[in-house]
Design a protein around this motif. Sequence first.
Motif: not given
Length: 248
Positions: A9-10, A49, A54-55
């Motif tokens: 997930a970038r 990620t 997101i993290y």
Amino acid sequence: MKAVGIIPARFASTRFPGKPLVMLDGKSMIERVYAQAQQAQLQEVVVATDDERIYQHVLAFGGKVVMTAPHHQSGTDRCQEACSQLPEAFDVVVNIQGDEPFIQPEQINKVIGCFAQPQAQIATLIKPVQSEEELFNPNSPKVVIGAQQQALYFSRHPIPYLRGVEQQAWLGQHPFYKHIGIYGYRRAVLAELTQLQPSALEKAESLEQLRWLEHGFTIVTAVTELETIGIDTPGDVEKALAYLQTFK
């Protein structure tokens, strides 16, 4: 056999920046992918990620997440870095796309099941082509399989070519399959794949899996009748929200 699901997930998507964090009826896309993966026969699910937002979001909903470098060119490379941070207990790594919030646990399980075959080094899903639009759409890669359901070749062009048959009649004359973009790898194989340089066939078709075939790796396929719905652009969000009403 133990399997881990890794969801790359970038944040910096060219067509849709911040895509993993887009909200779909009260839950982010990445949370929906994670929840679906948790229902599969995986011993662990991890988000990989390159972005602190997101993290922190994954931690907030109770998920497991690892930070990876921003330079990776593919989800495969990101999976390998994430895998290197995990315990050695996993035999199989499943690469689950972070932009498919409606991935079915059954599809993930089919990928895992492919590794019951000793020759399987990589596994993926295929689906029968249902329409001419699918068959001739270059954005929907097709695959030819062998007698043991191993992938022989992937192409953006319909394959095989049916000599002497009008194109509008092809679907009635031969079974065609399209590729569904979920992969499983034996752990040691994943490490090998990320050391390979881009190949001539890969560059020609812009399909990463051709690099693996060109270097002699065996990709075993399983047939699914389930469709996947990916979110590639902001315009896809409305379609996803409409589908979500039937998905509940």
